[in-house]
Design an enzyme around this catalytic site. Structure first.
Site: not given
Length: 337
Positions: A46, A82, A152, A193, A204, A266
């Site tokens: 706003e 606002c 994946a 991992t 990136r 992940e």
């Protein structure tokens, strides 16, 4: 209202844990001002909208209609309310897609405007408004972060090789994953991992802020020159509580306490399966390569890591070059019970 959504999306990856908000000021079907929330802690949509009005159009503001995809705030936080700004400019008509789900607002903004004779219309393109800020709404409704799983897998449903970093997805899919990271406030992986892949867990190849890195396991097991210790993003380790491994529920409680509204998980396979087994997920992005693991890795089958076992409602099915991407929704993800 569609223009509000377009503007709001420009803040994706920059405003969390705040919601994405766009504002458009219209006078006689002409846009005389527009803006969006650009950075967490900075001016709201706003403010930027009204600041964009040209000097010659200032006298039109009180007769214009302000369109917002989210109810304006009515409290002092990092910025002033606002609602007070709208009242001060004597704007008489405000059209809003969704009410704010947070306890500090949630109808109070509309109430304050109506108390000052501002005509407020709500619920315009409401579903689109909720979808735009689904992380924000879920967190404030259930007091839990919105959880997205990502992994994946090879065509024969393996996600890696023990102790070795394996690239399964293509470059286009990697950019897709980095955009997913930018859309989440935090990203989680297991200690193993980190040890096998030494990931940066940054954006990136996308635009937005690097997510907060969450590592499940002790930091003492990871070499100090690994990427998770660099200054590109904050990293938090969740190891053991009272000599017991932290549970998924305990982790989520800690994230909620720290106002983390969204988490991208992940890997690895064991961590992903723990979230699945605890019903602690809202959506899953499953990337499937066209080749089997033997072709991808050239390693012995005894070292293959099987993909998690998951079921959900298919929401999207698309292809990026050689990879297939399926997005599943968890129809039972209410309060991770």
């Amino acid at each position: 209202m569609h223009r509000c959504f377009e503007l709001a999306k420009l803040g994706k990856g920059y405003v969390s844990p705040n919601p994405m908000v766009g504002a458009v000021l219209v006078h006689n079907d002409n846009i005389i001002g527009e803006g969006y929330h650009q950075q967490f802690g900075e001016a709201h949509a706003e403010v930027n909208c009204l600041n964009s009005v040209a000097e010659k159009d200032m006298e039109l503001i009180s007769d214009a209609t302000l369109y917002l995809n989210l109810e304006p705030c009515s409290h002092f936080g990092k910025t002033p309310p606002c609602t007070d700004l709208i009242i001060r400019h004597k704007i008489k008509n405000v059209v809003i897609s969704t009410l704010d789900a947070s306890d500090k607002v949630n109808g109070k903004g509309v109430q304050r405007l109506r108390e000052h004779d501002v005509n407020c219309i709500t619920g315009i393109l409401e579903k689109e408004g909720y979808d735009l800020n689904k992380h924000f709404f879920y967190f404030h409704k259930h007091n839990l972060p919105y959880i997205t799983l990502k992994y994946a897998q090879s065509n024969d449903e393996y996600i890696g090789v023990i102790g070795k970093e394996i690239k399964i997805s293509n470059d286009a899919t990697q950019r897709y994953v980095h955009q997913l990271r930018a859309e989440h406030q935090a990203i989680a992986v297991g200690k193993n991992t980190v040890l096998s892949d030494n990931p940066s867990l940054t954006v990136r190849f996308a635009t937005g802020k690097n997510p907060i890195r969450i590592v499940l396991g002790s930091e003492h097991a990871i070499p100090k020159d690994y990427h998770v210790f660099n200054s590109e993003a904050s990293t938090y380790f969740y190891g053991r509580i009272n000599d017991e491994a932290i549970t998924i529920q305990e982790l989520l409680q800690q994230l909620t306490k720290n106002n983390i509204i969204s988490l991208l998980v992940e890997g690895g396979a064991n961590v992903l399966q723990q979230f699945i087994d605890n019903n602690a997920w809202n959506e899953a992005h499953i990337i499937t390569a066209q080749n089997n693991m033997q072709i991808i890795s050239n390693e012995n089958i005894d070292t293959y890591i099987k993909a998690p076992v998951i079921s959900g409602t298919l929401q999207e099915n698309s292809t990026l070059q050689t990879d297939n991407i399926q997005v599943l929704k968890n129809p039972n993800a209410l309060s991770y019970s």
